[in-house]
Write a protein that holds these residues in place. Structure first.
Motif, PDB file in Angstrom:
ATOM      1  N   LEU A  88      24.126  52.043  70.274  1.00 47.70           N
ATOM      2  CA  LEU A  88      23.274  51.325  69.567  1.00 47.70           C
ATOM      3  C   LEU A  88      23.109  51.627  67.947  1.00 47.70           C
ATOM      4  N   VAL A  89      24.492  52.433  67.466  1.00 44.99           N
ATOM      5  CA  VAL A  89      24.515  52.800  66.275  1.00 44.99           C
ATOM      6  C   VAL A  89      25.904  52.407  65.848  1.00 44.99           C
ATOM      7  N   GLY A  90      26.043  51.540  64.665  1.00 39.17           N
ATOM      8  CA  GLY A  90      27.421  51.179  63.972  1.00 39.17           C
ATOM      9  C   GLY A  90      27.896  52.060  63.105  1.00 39.17           C
ATOM     10  N   ALA A  91      26.861  52.509  62.253  1.00 40.48           N
ATOM     11  CA  ALA A  91      27.290  53.342  61.213  1.00 40.48           C
ATOM     12  C   ALA A  91      26.196  54.460  60.604  1.00 40.48           C
ATOM     13  N   LEU A 118      32.414  54.822  64.711  1.00 39.41           N
ATOM     14  CA  LEU A 118      31.344  54.536  63.317  1.00 39.41           C
ATOM     15  C   LEU A 118      32.107  54.636  62.103  1.00 39.41           C
ATOM     16  N   LEU A 119      31.227  53.962  61.486  1.00 36.43           N
ATOM     17  CA  LEU A 119      31.316  53.975  59.819  1.00 36.43           C
ATOM     18  C   LEU A 119      30.559  55.030  59.548  1.00 36.43           C
ATOM     19  N   ILE A 163      34.423  60.713  55.064  1.00 32.10           N
ATOM     20  CA  ILE A 163      33.804  59.428  54.756  1.00 32.10           C
ATOM     21  C   ILE A 163      34.609  58.485  54.687  1.00 32.10           C
ATOM     22  N   ASN A 164      34.435  57.322  55.307  1.00 25.71           N
ATOM     23  CA  ASN A 164      35.277  56.023  55.041  1.00 25.71           C
ATOM     24  C   ASN A 164      34.555  54.901  54.704  1.00 25.71           C
ATOM     25  N   TRP A 165      33.309  54.848  53.804  1.00 22.40           N
ATOM     26  CA  TRP A 165      32.828  53.928  53.132  1.00 22.40           C
ATOM     27  C   TRP A 165      31.933  54.286  51.928  1.00 22.40           C
ATOM     28  N   THR A 166      32.067  53.783  51.061  1.00 26.39           N
ATOM     29  CA  THR A 166      31.268  54.403  49.868  1.00 26.39           C
ATOM     30  C   THR A 166      30.158  53.256  49.441  1.00 26.39           C
ATOM     31  N   PHE A 167      28.896  53.573  49.023  1.00 32.35           N
ATOM     32  CA  PHE A 167      28.015  52.554  48.254  1.00 32.35           C
ATOM     33  C   PHE A 167      28.181  52.424  46.899  1.00 32.35           C
ATOM     34  N   LEU A 370      40.163  52.292  62.171  1.00 28.57           N
ATOM     35  CA  LEU A 370      39.364  53.039  63.078  1.00 28.57           C
ATOM     36  C   LEU A 370      39.788  53.161  64.297  1.00 28.57           C
ATOM     37  N   PHE A 371      40.005  51.761  64.794  1.00 28.13           N
ATOM     38  CA  PHE A 371      40.324  51.539  66.326  1.00 28.13           C
ATOM     39  C   PHE A 371      41.762  52.023  66.620  1.00 28.13           C
ATOM     40  N   ASP A 372      42.511  52.337  65.299  1.00 24.88           N
ATOM     41  CA  ASP A 372      43.955  53.270  65.848  1.00 24.88           C
ATOM     42  C   ASP A 372      43.696  54.589  66.259  1.00 24.88           C
ATOM     43  N   ASP A 373      42.964  54.831  65.133  1.00 24.94           N
ATOM     44  CA  ASP A 373      42.551  56.409  64.987  1.00 24.94           C
ATOM     45  C   ASP A 373      41.195  56.764  64.578  1.00 24.94           C
TER      46      ASP A 373
END
Ligand code: NOJ
Length: 760
Positions: A88-91, A118-119, A163-167, A370-373
Motif C-alpha cells: 500500500l505504499v508506492g514511494a 518503491l520510489l 535516491i532515485n527521485w528529487t523534488f 527499477l523493475f529490471d533491478d
C-alpha cells in the motif's frame, strides 16, 4: 528538540520492527515478457493489481529519518510498515543512506504480493553531500552548462545513496524577496527561469533515466506558489490570467517539454481553488493541453490542507477532490489509502482515474529501470566512492565563483592586492562554516563549508578575524525558527579596535543560512540583528571596507551602497564558499554573475521586478499625479541582470535583420575594453509596443555568456523566433501579433543599444 525525540523514537521503533518481522509468504511475482514495451508491461501489471494495490502505488510516506513538513498526527511508523508490507505504499521520502533504502526496498520487492519497487524521493536541491550555491545564487551565473553539471553531480551523489527521485527543480517565479523560498528558484524572470529549469532537469535525468546515476526530477510547485501574498509562505495566491499564462506557467511548460518525469502541486490557493484540488491546472493544462505523461505528486500534506482552506470538509473529500483534479500521488495526507477504495466503490471516483494515475507512476518506475533491478541505486561502494568526490568539489568551486555578483566597486577598490598588509575580517558570518551551506540541504553534513576566513588565509598571512556580534542565539536547524541576536553588542569593541588597526576591512554580513527557505518569510530585509549597526560603527573608524553579503534573497543594501566602496553579493555558495569568495576578492577570478532578482531600495517597493507593464501615468511628472511613491524612488537599488566585472565592456554595432520574419536576426559587437580578461553576460530584451493585451516594458528573450580576453571583441547573434515574440492571451491562447517591436541589447535590464523592427 521535539523533532529529535520524535525522529529518534521512530528510528528505534522502525529498526526494531524491521528486524523482528517474520517472513510473509511470498506470492508469485508478476511475469512480464522482457521484450514488451513499457506500456504493455504496465497494462499487464495493472491487470494483476487489486484496487488496493493500485491505490497503494498512489501513496507516499515520509521515512522518518528527516522531517520536511509538519509532523503528521496519524503517521505512526507501525501503520506505515504494515501498509508497506501490504503493497500500500508506492514511494517514500527522506530515507537516508543505502542501507536504509535497501531495507525498505527489500520489503516492497520481497514481501509484497506483486513486488513492485518503491520510489525514493528526496529534496536534492543544490547538491546532495557536496553542496553547490543555493539555486538563486547559481542562477546568477547565467551559465546553463555549469548549472546542468551541478544538477548532474547532485544526481550522481544522490543516486549513490539510494535516491532515485528529487523534488527539484523549483521553477516558481518570485518577485518578492520577503518570500524565503526565492532562494530555491531561479529568480524573477520566466525566460531565464525556463532555461535554468530545463538545464537542471537535464542534469538530474541525464540522457538515460535507467542509468544508475540519473534520477527523476520534479518541476514544482504547480502553480503560483511564488506569488504568495505579501511574500508570506503558504499564503493565498490571487493572480490575473495574463500573469498566470505568461509568467507562471511557461517555466512548467518548458519543464514538461524537456521530459520532466514528475510535477509537484502546491500548498497555495490559486484564484480561490487550492492547487492540489485544481482540475484546471492539473488536468486541463498540464495533462490535456501539454500532454504531460509523468505523474503529479502532492506537496507534503497539501491535500489535507484543503480542509483548512475551507475547500474540503474531511479527509474523504480531500481524497475525492485531489484525485479527480489530477493529483496522482498523495504525499503525507493519508487520504488515498484511507478513502479511495470506498470512493471508487460508491462511484465518486472513476476507476479510469485510478488506472491513469497508477499507469503514470509505474511508467516512471519502469523508466528508472527499477523493475529490471530494484537495487540499482543501492550500491555501498558507489556511496563510498562518489560522495564528496574531488571532481565534485572542483565543480562546486567553479559554480560558486561564477555565482558571485559584484554590486559596487568604487575606484576599482577590488581586487585586493595579494601583498596587502593587515586585513581585518569582521562579521558574524566571517568564520561561519554552516551558513554558507544555505537552506534545503538535508542530505548533507553541517558545518562543512570553507569559511571566508579559511578561504582568505590561502592568500594572505595578514588576516585577523573578529566576529563583532553574534548573528543568532542558540542552535539553528532546518525545522526551527532562527532566533536573531538583537541586543548583545559585547563583540563590537574588539571589532572596532581591529578595524582601526587594519588597512582594509572585509565585512562578512548577511543572513543565517536558515533564515531563508521554506517557512522563512521576512518582513524586514535589512541586515538582520546588529549587523547594520556594526557596519556603521566600523565605518566610522575605517572606510576602506569590502562588504561581502551572504544571503538567500535580495537584501536592502541602500546605506551600504551609498557609503561602502565595494560590495559583493555571494548568496550562500555551498561547500566551497570561502575559496570562491577569496578568489574573487583577490582577483584570481574576475566576477561575472548577474542578478536574477531585482534588489529593492526598501521593503515598501515589493513586489519589484523589471518586466512591469507601463502604467497610464509612468512619469516622472512635476506634479504629484503619476505612479510613484512620495517617499521612495520607483527605481530598484540594483536592477535585474545587473553585475559588475573587473573588466569593462562596450556594446556597438547593433543590427537587426528582419528579412526572415520567422527568425529575426539581431547582431551586436561586444568588446572587452579593459586590460583584464573577463566574462560578460550580454542580454537581449524586447518590447512589443502595441498589442491586444498590454505587454511588459521589457522582456528578456536572449542571453549569451562569453569570455573576452583583454581588448578582444566578438560579434554575437541572437535569433528571435515566434516563441520569443508571441504571448498568451487571457484565454491562454498563444498569439503572434504583427506590429513594432523595440529591442535592447546590453549589460543589464536598464542599459543597452536600442533598435526596432516590424513584424508584418
Ligand atoms: C514541502 C515543500 O514545499 C516541497 O518543496 C518539498 O519537496 C516537500 N516538502 C518534501 O520535503
Amino acid at each position: 528538540m521535539k523533532r529529535i525525540k520524535c525522529c529518534t523514537y521512530y528510528f528505534i521503533f522502525f529498526a526494531s520492527f524491521l528486524f523482528s518481522c517474520k517472513e510473509v509468504p511470498k506470492q508469485e511475482p508478476v511475469k512480464l515478457k522482457d521484450n514488451s514495451s513499457f506500456e504493455q508491461k504496465i497494462n499487464a501489471l495493472l491487470q494483476q493489481m487489486t484496487l488496493e494495490e493500485k491505490i497503494g502505488q498512489m501513496n507516499q510516506y515520509n521515512g522518518f529519518w528527516e522531517i520536511t513538513g509538519p509532523v503528521p498526527k496519524n503517521g505512526d511508523a507501525k501503520k506505515k510498515y504494515d501498509h508497506l508490507r501490504k503493497g500500500l505504499v508506492g514511494a517514500v521520502l527522506n530515507v537516508k543512506g543505502v542501507k536504509n533504502v535497501r531495507k525498505l526496498q527489500e520489503i516492497a520487492v520481497k514481501e509484497t504480493r506483486l513486488g513492485i519497487p518503491l520510489l525514493f524521493g528526496f529534496d536534492v536541491i543544490h547538491g546532495h553531500k557536496t553542496l553547490f550555491p543555493i539555486p538563486l545564487g547559481e542562477a546568477a551565473s547565467w551559465d546553463l552548462s555549469i548549472i546542468e553539471n551541478s544538477a548532474r553531480i547532485a544526481a550522481i551523489e544522490a543516486s549513490a545513496v539510494g535516491i532515485n527521485w528529487t523534488f527539484a527543480p523549483m521553477v516558481d517565479i518570485s518577485r518578492d524577496a520577503r518570500w524565503g523560498r526565492c532562494m530555491e528558484g531561479a529568480g524573477e524572470d520566466t525566460y531565464l527561469g525556463s532555461k535554468i529549469g530545463v538545464a537542471r532537469i537535464k542534469g538530474f535525468q541525464g540522457t538515460d533515466l535507467s542509468a544508475n546515476n540519473t534520477i527523476a526530477a520534479t518541476a514544482k510547485h504547480f502553480a503560483g506558489y511564488g506569488f504568495a501574498e505579501a511574500g508570506r509562505d503558504y499564503n493565498t495566491v490571487d493572480i490575473g490570467t495574463s500573469t498566470l499564462y505568461n509568467i507562471i506557467l511557461p517555466t512548467f511548460k518548458a519543464a514538461v517539454e524537456s521530459g520532466v518525469k514528475t510535477v509537484m502541486n502546491s500548498f497555495n490557493v490559486v484564484n480561490g481553488i487550492p492547487a492540489t484540488g485544481n482540475k484546471f491546472l492539473q488536468r486541463d493544462v498540464l495533462k490535456e493541453s501539454w500532454k504531460f505523461n509523468g505523474f503529479v505528486v502532492s506537496d507534503w500534506g497539501s491535500g489535507l490542507e484543503m480542509i483548512d482552506h475551507g475547500f474540503a470538509k474531511d479527509l474523504k473529500q480531500v481524497a475525492e477532490i485531489s484525485v479527480n483534479a489530477g493529483s496522482d500521488m498523495d504525499m503525507e495526507s493519508y487520504a488515498y489509502v484511507a478513502h479511495l477504495k470506498g470512493l471508487v466503490e460508491t462511484g465518486k471516483v472513476d476507476i479510469k482515474i485510478i488506472d491513469d494515475a497508477v499507469r503514470r507512476i509505474l511508467r516512471v518506475k519502469f523508466e528508472l529501470g527499477l523493475f529490471d533491478d530494484p537495487y540499482r541505486y543501492c550500491d555501498e561502494k558507489r556511496e563510498k566512492d562518489l560522495i564528496y568526490n574531488p571532481t565534485h568539489i572542483a565543480a562546486a568551486l567553479d559554480v560558486a565563483k561564477k555565482s558571485i555578483v559584484l554590486l559596487k566597486n568604487e575606484n576599482q577598490f577590488l581586487p585586493l592586492i595579494k601583498t596587502q598588509n593587515k586585513i581585518a575580517v569582521i562579521g558574524p558570518l566571517g568564520a561561519d562554516k554552516n551558513s554558507p551551506l544555505g537552506s534545503w540541504r538535508i542530505g548533507s553534513d553541517d558545518s562543512t563549508a570553507i569559511s571566508v576566513v579559511e578561504g582568505l588565509e590561502k592568500y594572505s598571512n595578514n588576516i585577523t578575524y573578529a566576529k563583532g556580534a553574534e548573528l543568532v542565539i542558540g542552535k539553528t536547524d532546518f525545522i526551527n525558527e532562527v532566533k536573531i541576536n538583537e541586543t548583545d553588542t559585547t563583540g563590537f569593541y574588539e571589532a572596532i579596535q581591529l578595524a582601526k588597526n587594519s588597512e582594509v576591512v572585509i565585512m562578512v554580513l548577511g543572513e543565517h543560512g536558515f533564515q531563508s527557505g521554506e517557512g522563512r518569510s521576512r518582513s524586514k530585509l535589512d541586515l538582520p540583528g546588529l549587523q547594520q549597526q556594526l557596519l556603521e560603527e566600523v565605518y566610522k573608524v575605517n572606510k576602506k571596507i569590502v562588504l561581502v553579503v551572504m544571503s538567500g534573497r535580495p537584501l536592502i543594501l541602500t546605506w551600504a551602497d551609498k557609503n561602502i566602496p565595494a560590495i559583493v553579493q555571494t548568496w550562500q555558495l555551498g561547500t566551497q564558499s570561502g575559496h570562491a569568495i577569496a578568489q574573487v576578492l583577490f582577483g584570481d577570478y574576475n566576477p561575472s554573475g548577474k542578478l536574477p532578482m531585482t534588489f529593492p531600495r526598501s521593503v515598501g517597493q515589493l513586489p519589484i521586478y523589471y518586466n512591469t507593464y507601463n502604467t497610464g501615468r509612468p512619469g516622472p511628472k512635476t506634479e504629484v499625479f503619476w505612479s510613484h511613491y512620495g517617499d521612495e524612488s520607483n527605481e530598484p537599488l540594483y536592477p535585474f541582470g545587473y553585475g559588475l566585472s573587473y573588466s569593462t565592456f562596450s556594446y556597438t554595432n547593433l543590427k537587426i535583420n528582419d528579412a526572415d520574419q520567422t527568425a529575426i536576426k539581431v547582431t551586436v559587437t561586444v568588446k572587452n575594453t579593459s586590460k583584464v580578461d573577463g566574462e560578460e553576460v550580454a542580454q537581449l530584451y524586447i518590447r512589443d509596443k502595441i498589442a491586444s493585451t498590454v505587454r511588459p516594458i521589457k522582456e528578456l528573450k536572449g542571453f549569451n555568456k562569453l569570455l573576452l580576453k583583454a581588448g578582444e571583441q566578438k560579434q554575437l547573434e541572437f535569433i528571435l523566433k515566434p516563441a520569443e515574440l508571441g504571448f498568451y492571451t487571457n484565454e491562454g491562447k498563444f498569439v503572434l501579433e504583427p506590429g513594432e517591436f523595440d529591442i535592447m541589447v546590453g549589460t543589464n535590464s536598464t542599459t543597452g543599444l536600442k533598435g526596432s523592427f516590424t513584424l508584418k
